[in-house]
Write an enzyme that holds these catalytic residues in place. Structure first.
Site, PDB file in Angstrom:
ATOM      1  N   GLU A  23      31.062 -31.758  30.198  1.00  0.00           N
ATOM      2  CA  GLU A  23      31.002 -33.217  30.187  1.00  0.00           C
ATOM      3  C   GLU A  23      29.920 -33.696  31.146  1.00  0.00           C
ATOM      4  OE1 GLU A  23      30.855 -36.691  29.450  1.00  0.00           O
ATOM      5  OE2 GLU A  23      32.549 -35.849  28.343  1.00  0.00           O
ATOM      6  N   LYS A  24      28.991 -34.503  30.630  1.00  0.00           N
ATOM      7  CA  LYS A  24      27.893 -34.995  31.460  1.00  0.00           C
ATOM      8  C   LYS A  24      28.228 -36.304  32.163  1.00  0.00           C
ATOM      9  CE  LYS A  24      25.662 -37.396  27.583  1.00  0.00           C
ATOM     10  NZ  LYS A  24      24.469 -37.480  26.723  1.00  0.00           N
ATOM     11  N   GLY A  73      37.186 -37.941  29.264  1.00  0.00           N
ATOM     12  CA  GLY A  73      37.685 -38.948  28.334  1.00  0.00           C
ATOM     13  C   GLY A  73      36.599 -39.539  27.465  1.00  0.00           C
ATOM     14  N   GLY A 118      25.185 -51.097  14.455  1.00  0.00           N
ATOM     15  CA  GLY A 118      24.332 -49.924  14.478  1.00  0.00           C
ATOM     16  C   GLY A 118      24.569 -49.002  15.655  1.00  0.00           C
ATOM     17  N   ASP A 168      31.702 -38.728  15.582  1.00  0.00           N
ATOM     18  CA  ASP A 168      30.559 -39.560  15.204  1.00  0.00           C
ATOM     19  C   ASP A 168      29.279 -38.754  15.017  1.00  0.00           C
ATOM     20  OD1 ASP A 168      32.379 -41.554  15.534  1.00  0.00           O
ATOM     21  OD2 ASP A 168      31.285 -42.653  17.077  1.00  0.00           O
ATOM     22  N   HIS A 196      66.445 -54.783   9.279  1.00  0.00           N
ATOM     23  CA  HIS A 196      66.286 -56.239   9.233  1.00  0.00           C
ATOM     24  C   HIS A 196      66.748 -56.835  10.563  1.00  0.00           C
ATOM     25  CE1 HIS A 196      66.439 -60.358   7.708  1.00  0.00           C
ATOM     26  NE2 HIS A 196      67.659 -60.447   8.240  1.00  0.00           N
TER      27      HIS A 196
END
Length: 461
Positions: free
Chosen positions: A35-36, A40, A265, A306, A440
């Protein structure tokens, strides 16, 4: 100090990366996370979690202001943005600390630094050519995505990405948001309710362009009640950042805003990953090509979240991809994700949630479509809680009763959509949902009634 070899190295510790690392450790792999920045990743530190913390503050304000309709009078309600920021930071610290504890519990090493892939499937820490190389049995690339500026602007000062937008510790008098997808709509809804005058600009004909048209229209109507000016089909002709604000020109008019948030974007965070040097195949947009098991073109190297061109850009999608990648690396049987049936949620007010096909998509695909639709106020709980606004819409196929998609706008949409995703995953149709007994009074009764509407026997409507 890191070891010289690991069975699995994960580059990136967001929801895709940290889940992959924990699953790898569960399967007996000696695991490390590179991790850089902060444990998280962007989701927990700058994006998803901070966003929901600020949105919750807006929700509390709205509930307090509307208390008089329940007989609860509160005087002198105001927004303290420093207090909102403190709440946001507390939430972030709690959740990222929890991830750190999970790493320790599962004996996962954390390597601070920039990770890059080598052409033989190992990981170099500190850069592609000048760092320390660590041997890896398998590598999971999980570095996520980054905001991209538009209109010749650069991030900084009064020009913000969504991450820096959520980190504001002052309440803008005026705020422009470019892009009315999920992220932009959430920003507009939060700051509008907190008191900013917001202009939400979207180039397409509707906000939330990926959602069903009826649901998007309903969401837009509600946004307009929250100090938000919604402008669709907005062609922005010019933008200029100044020390005290940002000027935007569209429709022959120029307006100045205290801040601009660009929520349109994003691109893969692949800088320094060494993809081209290692021979990893990518798309024209720079995303990493993968198969159904998340394998890249380089042996023993996987990519998720992503970084890849398949599926929606969602944290929970990345988590599931991470599990698939690790289990494949461990030699287990895996199966591709059914991306169409991943639930998507926008946490504006009221929430918007969906999965599957929209009505338009279903008709264009040639299905014999049946629609079950009810207003949220058709059942008791929304009236009790004072949140009658919204719609539940099911899209089905008439011959076999298949549930093709579901679309909800309402305060509990994020929770309500899951029942329908589960029903579809378990090969249930709308007729089965219609006959399941629901408690309900609950919001989930609305799901049952919408299913009954699709099945042709709506009771409350």
């Amino acid at each position: 100090m890191p070891e010289s070899r690991y069975d699995c190295i994960v580059i990136g510790s967001g929801p895709g990366g940290y889940v992959a690392a924990i699953r790898a450790a569960q399967l007996g792999m000696k695991t490390a996370v590179v991790e850089k920045d902060a444990i998280g990743g962007r989701c927990l530190n700058y994006a998803c979690i901070p966003a929901k913390a600020v949105l919750r503050a807006a929700e509390v304000l709205s509930e307090t202001e509307h208390g008089k309709s329940f007989g609860v009078k509160v005087n002198g309600v105001s927004v303290d943005m420093k207090g909102v920021s403190a709440h946001r930071e507390k939430v972030v610290k709690t959740l990222t600390g929890g991830v750190g504890m999970l790493f320790k519990k599962n004996k996962i090493d954390v390597i601070e630094g920039h990770g890059a892939i080598t052409d033989d499937g190992n990981v170099r820490i500190g850069g592609q050519f000048d760092g320390t190389e660590i041997e890896a049995g398998s590598v999971i690339l999980a570095t996520g995505s980054v905001s991209k500026p538009l209109l010749g602007l650069q991030f900084g000062g009064r020009v913000l990405g969504t991450e820096t937008g959520w980190a504001l510790d002052e309440l803008p008098g005026t705020l422009a948001v470019i892009g009315a997808g999920a992220s932009g709509t959430e920003v507009a809804s939060a700051f509008g309710r907190l008191g900013s005058n917001v202009t939400l600009l979207e180039a397409l004909p509707q906000i939330l362009p990926l959602e069903d048209e009826e649901i998007a229209r309903a969401a837009a109507r509600e946004l307009k009640k929250q100090n938000v000016d919604v402008v669709t089909e907005a062609k922005i002709d010019g933008a200029e950042a100044k020390k005290d604000g940002v000027e935007l020109t569209w429709g022959g008019e120029t307006k100045k805003f205290d801040y601009l948030v660009i929520a349109a974007g994003r691109g893969p965070d692949d800088e320094g990953l060494g993809l081209s040097e290692a021979g990893v195949k990518t798309t024209q947009s720079g995303q990493v090509e993968v198969d159904g098991r998340m394998r890249t073109s380089l042996d023993r190297v996987y990519a998720i979240g992503d970084l890849v061109p398949v599926g929606p850009a969602l944290a929970h999608k990345a988590s599931d991809e991470g599990i698939i990648a690790v289990e494949d690396a461990a030699g287990m049987e895996t199966h591709p994700i059914d991306y169409m049936n991943i639930p998507s949620v926008t946490f504006c007010y009221p929430q918007v949630a969906s999965f599957g096909l929209t009505e338009k998509q279903a008709r264009e695909a040639g299905h014999d479509v049946v629609v079950g639709k009810i207003p949220m106020g058709a059942v008791g709980a929304p009236t009790v809680y004072g949140d009658r606004g919204g719609t539940i819409k099911l899209v089905g196929e008439s011959k076999y009763g298949e549930l093709l998609g579901a679309h909800i706008v309402g305060v509990k949409a994020a929770d309500m959509i899951q029942e329908l995703v589960n029903a579809q995953a378990l090969e249930g149709g709308f007729s089965e949902v219609a006959r399941i007994v629901h408690a309900h009074p609950t919001f989930s009764e609305g799901v049952m009634e919408a299913a009954r509407a699709a099945d042709g026997w709506l009771i409350h409507g």
